[in-house]
Write a protein that holds these residues in place. Structure first.
Motif, PDB file in Angstrom:
ATOM      1  N   UNK A  50       9.575  37.017  -4.616  1.00  0.00           N
ATOM      2  CA  UNK A  50       8.290  37.498  -4.132  1.00  0.00           C
ATOM      3  C   UNK A  50       8.083  38.979  -4.463  1.00  0.00           C
ATOM      4  N   UNK A  51       6.827  39.366  -4.683  1.00  0.00           N
ATOM      5  CA  UNK A  51       6.540  40.711  -5.191  1.00  0.00           C
ATOM      6  C   UNK A  51       6.480  41.771  -4.097  1.00  0.00           C
ATOM      7  N   UNK A  59      -0.082  43.308 -12.948  1.00  0.00           N
ATOM      8  CA  UNK A  59      -0.450  43.344 -14.360  1.00  0.00           C
ATOM      9  C   UNK A  59      -0.043  42.007 -14.969  1.00  0.00           C
ATOM     10  N   UNK A  60      -0.395  41.769 -16.227  1.00  0.00           N
ATOM     11  CA  UNK A  60      -0.234  40.427 -16.800  1.00  0.00           C
ATOM     12  C   UNK A  60       1.227  40.005 -16.953  1.00  0.00           C
ATOM     13  N   UNK A  61       2.160  40.944 -16.777  1.00  0.00           N
ATOM     14  CA  UNK A  61       3.562  40.554 -16.828  1.00  0.00           C
ATOM     15  C   UNK A  61       3.994  39.795 -15.589  1.00  0.00           C
ATOM     16  N   UNK A  62       3.369  40.083 -14.447  1.00  0.00           N
ATOM     17  CA  UNK A  62       3.774  39.444 -13.196  1.00  0.00           C
ATOM     18  C   UNK A  62       3.552  37.932 -13.169  1.00  0.00           C
ATOM     19  N   UNK A  88       4.854  35.072  -0.769  1.00  0.00           N
ATOM     20  CA  UNK A  88       4.873  36.049   0.312  1.00  0.00           C
ATOM     21  C   UNK A  88       5.067  37.445  -0.231  1.00  0.00           C
ATOM     22  N   UNK A  89       5.404  38.388   0.663  1.00  0.00           N
ATOM     23  CA  UNK A  89       5.359  39.803   0.286  1.00  0.00           C
ATOM     24  C   UNK A  89       6.566  40.566   0.820  1.00  0.00           C
TER      25      UNK A  89
END
Length: 854
Positions: A50-51, A59-62, A88-89
């Motif tokens: 999760x980020x 960005x487009x890499x995620x 989730x976060x």
């Protein structure tokens, strides 16, 4: 491109499908105990790392890894699995706190704003997450169970006999004293040398030092009272139990290297009446030890340093305090050091050897002291050469190599009673001698250090710990008082004090007349250690995960519960190691039934900017997915991320590639629809409700596509699956009539990749044929028929006098005379034999026809 002439009207339906999925909870995953839960279905738990919700957004890499897991999860759902695919976060952390300090805005407010933006972006890409299972590490209901897990560690110790965690109550029952028990806790207090940043006002992990120093912050080494977790007790299990896991060999190697198991001997040296222990993997080289090196922070340095050397030693120690472990270790090319003026006694020959301090020796590794054998260690050789210290050969290479710096096995020389022995035998002999003479013993050592678990921050989980002001002892808060939340503070800036900013909240700290709260907070790692478990049962108020949910989602006969875990290699060591440690402790204590958290691990490759460099704001090469979705649609972005190349490879972003997959999606759309001069799309009539076997060629390519796409998804080979769907679409495009059933099969296999386009086409085509439009995601994955894959036709080359003139497709069982007749009937052949006499026709079945004419 103009709005009117977009290749297909993705902007008219993508957001509508996202809203419908949300409103109808299309991707809700029932749990054991729910009325609609079907326990007969197999489970598939697919998880993204999760980020951290930064202010910059995605960005487009995620989305690369997220798209891969989404495709696999959708595919498994269509194949009858209960799929758990949550999001989730990881929302605590120093960046959010630093932003709050700069802006004066509470970190909770900025974190919530960032989470809202991340959630919006992910929903705009159509991921099939069960948003009812969303977790946030800063949520009080989540913090409660993070603190509860910490208390399990606090109230446990490592039983050396069982090699498992066990309750502290076992030691209390044996009559152990409070001091003895505290020394055994898995969560304990220690005076540890740490990376302290005075201006940030907190301790930094080794991995964070370079990042924050690059931003202009100072970092120094300083001993501080810290909470530690005794992960070292699990070192051997963390190595042994790694083996059965389906992880990349490179990641396993990184974990093993980080743990750093080595075997050798502990040797006792005498320094001016003080006994110092040294660990060495090469005790056979003891006769070659010509000096000793202590870490600058070794507690004996001040005691043994002579008066003449004190000023120089003090200056060197101070200089070392500003260096990180990385600077002192891997990056340290220029050897430096200072002689203490003291001498140690080498136990094997009673010779005096000088004692130095040098920054390449650290208290965090081994014992903080090394015996230096410069003849057979490159680092020691460089140091001895620079400072003109003796170098004595004690190992003779058997392969004729130069002995200077030789670290391999050989034969002992200049080593007293070891002379002539092979290295293996010399090790055994010297260890036995050390034991017999009380100078040492065999030892297994690990590079792994206990986990420094304290931070001096506001934006983190407070420790659920109280300090008794009379006895000085610590004790846990009652579990009924969890969660312990940070107090509301207008001023949460660091004070520069090791107590942290919470120390300013005096009302909050003063728990009672005799008890004060712990003012340190936990590191960001805490929340990310166990989030995968909470996804299984996110709303449970009685337990961090119910037994039923854990048995179903994490259970089974595999060593790990999560079936597939996808994320970046930046978490290859610490996050995975810490999560495994917590999981094993919870398993040992009976709270979990599995021993490992993640059965299969895949690391997606980095997506670079169009300039071939890592995406960053400073380079100006970041591509925002919002812009791509606006211009080409979510399905095009999803498809391109998977079409760029193998999932694990590093690859550069190319906007032209997005255009290419957008054209492919447009071709799928145009199999069914055409656009008039007025810009409106109408059904073109190509798709007809005719039997699938009315076109054997289309049926064959469709079933080839069903087979290959299914197999490729299972292998995570998404780029080759897309290539096959392009082949199928081209065949449909070139056909005059496409059977409805075959088109529906193509939509089903494309659905996990491009859910918006395929659901829209399914709904519109179903309406055109007056049939019920069941969502594709709720339909079964199509099954290929093996007999339809059998090649019934073959291509035959036609030559005239040995030169290629035509190619024909004929039935693979066609007789020679039929193939000959077809060849002679070819218009291209006729043109090449006009006016000539055919002398001979050679037919090679399945390959060619050669016509000889003159």
């Amino acid at each position: 491109m103009s709005d009117r002439r977009k290749p297909f009207p993705f902007d008219e339906f993508e957001s509508q499908w996202q809203q419908r999925w949300d409103a109808e909870k299309t991707y809700r995953t029932p749990n054991p105990g729910d009325a609609d839960f079907d326990a007969t279905k197999p489970k598939f738990f697919v998880l993204d790392m999760f980020p951290y919700p930064s202010g910059a957004g995605l960005h487009v890499g995620h989305p690369e890894g997220y798209t891969a897991t989404d495709i696999l999860g959708r595919y498994k759902r269509m194949n009858g699995f209960n799929v758990l695919h949550p999001m989730g976060w990881d929302a605590f952390g120093l960046p959010a706190e630093q932003y709050a300090i700069k802006t004066g805005q509470h970190p909770r407010i900025t974190t919530e704003q960032n989470v809202d933006n991340f959630r919006r972006q992910l929903k705009s890409l159509g991921f099939a997450y069960d948003w009812d299972r969303e977790v946030n590490t800063t949520d009080p209901n989540y913090v409660r169970w993070t603190q509860w897990i910490f208390l399990q560690l606090y109230n446990s110790y490592f039983n050396e006999e069982t090699q498992k965690a066990a309750p502290i109550s076992e030691l209390e029952a044996k009559g152990w004293t409070r001091e003895q028990i505290d020394a055994e806790r898995l969560a304990f207090i220690s005076e540890a040398p740490v990376n302290w940043s005075p201006d940030l006002g907190t301790v930094l992990a080794n991995e964070e030092v370079e990042e924050w120093k690059a931003k202009g912050h100072t970092v120094e080494r300083r001993p501080l009272r810290q909470w530690m977790l005794r992960i070292t007790k699990y070192a051997q299990r963390l190595i042994d139990e790694l083996e059965p896991l389906d992880w990349p060999d490179s990641i396993k190697a990184l974990q093993r290297n980080w743990i750093g198991k080595s075997t050798g001997a502990e040797v006792q040296f005498d320094i001016e009446g003080h006994e110092v222990t040294v660990f060495t993997t090469r005790p056979d080289t003891l006769f070659g030890a010509t000096y000793m090196v202590l870490a600058p922070e070794h507690p004996l340095v001040n005691e043994i340093t002579t008066a003449e050397q004190k000023d120089e030693i003090a200056a060197y120690v101070k200089a070392c305090a500003s260096k990180s472990d990385l600077e002192r270790g891997e990056l340290n090319k220029d050897k430096s050091g200072v002689f203490t003026g003291a001498y140690a006694i080498n136990p094997v020959n009673n010779e005096k050897i000088p004692v130095w301090i040098a920054d390449y020796v650290m208290m965090g590794y081994g014992t903080g002291a090394i015996m230096a054998v410069p003849a057979h260690d490159e680092r020691d050789f460089e140091f001895a050469t620079k400072f003109e210290l003796p170098i004595i050969q004690v190992v003779e290479p058997t392969d004729g190599s130069d002995w200077k710096g030789f670290t391999g096995n050989g034969k002992s020389v200049n080593s007293g009673f070891l002379d002539g022995m092979k290295t293996k035998d010399a090790k055994k002999a010297i260890i036995q001698w050390l034991r017999d003479n009380g100078k040492g013993t065999f030892k297994t050592n690990y590079k792994l250090r206990d986990w420094l678990f304290s931070r001096q921050r506001y934006w983190g989980e407070p420790f659920p710990i109280l300090w008794d002001q009379e006895s000085g002892n610590h004790f846990p808060v009652d579990e009924a008082e969890l969660p312990v939340l940070q107090p509301e503070m207008d001023d949460f800036k660091p004070t520069g004090s090791p107590e942290g900013p919470l120390a300013k909240a005096t009302d909050w700290i003063n728990y009672s007349e005799n008890a004060k709260r712990e003012t340190n907070t936990m590191p960001q790692w805490a929340g990310s250690c166990w989030y995968y478990l909470r996804y299984c049962d996110p709303n449970n108020t009685e337990r961090f995960i119910s037994k039923e949910a854990e048995d179903y989602w994490m259970g089974g006969d595999k060593p790990g519960g999560v079936d597939l875990y996808v994320g970046g290699t930046e978490h290859a060591v610490l996050h995975l190691l810490y999560a495994r440690f917590w999981h094993k402790v919870l398993n040992d204590l009976g709270h979990l039934s599995t021993n490992e958290p993640f059965q299969k691990l895949v690391n997606q490759g980095l997506i670079l900017g169009e300039d071939g460099q890592k995406m960053s704001k400073s380079l100006g090469n970041v591509v925002n997915p919002d812009d791509v979705v606006r211009e080409y649609g979510a399905d095009a972005l999803r498809l391109y991320e998977m079409f760029m190349g193998p999932l694990e490879q590093v690859k550069p972003w190319q906007m032209k590639g997005v255009e290419g997959v957008s054209r492919f999606l447009a071709r799928v759309w145009r199999v069914a629809f055409e656009q008039g001069q007025d810009g409106k799309w109408t059904f073109n009539g190509k798709i007809q409700d005719v039997p699938a076997d009315s076109d054997a060629t289309l049926r064959k390519v469709t079933h080839e596509t069903i087979k290959k796409v299914g197999e490729d998804i299972e292998k995570l080979s998404f780029n080759t699956a897309i290539s096959q769907m392009m082949i199928c679409t081209n065949a449909f495009t070139n056909a005059d009539v496409v059977p409805l059933s075959l088109f529906n099969d193509l939509l089903k296999v494309l659905n996990p990749f491009a859910p918006h386009l395929t659901e829209e086409l399914n709904a519109l085509v179903s309406k055109q044929f007056a049939t019920e439009a069941t969502m594709l995601s709720e339909q079964a994955w199509p099954q290929f028929v093996e007999e339809y894959l059998i090649e019934t036709e073959i291509e035959v080359v036609i030559q005239v006098n040995g030169k290629l003139r035509d190619k024909l497709r004929v039935n693979k069982d066609a007789p020679k005379d039929e193939i000959e007749a077809l060849a002679l009937a070819s218009d291209k052949v006729k043109a090449n034999i006009d006016g000539l006499t055919v002398r001979k026709v050679i037919v090679v079945p399945g390959r060619l026809v050669n016509i000889v004419a003159n």
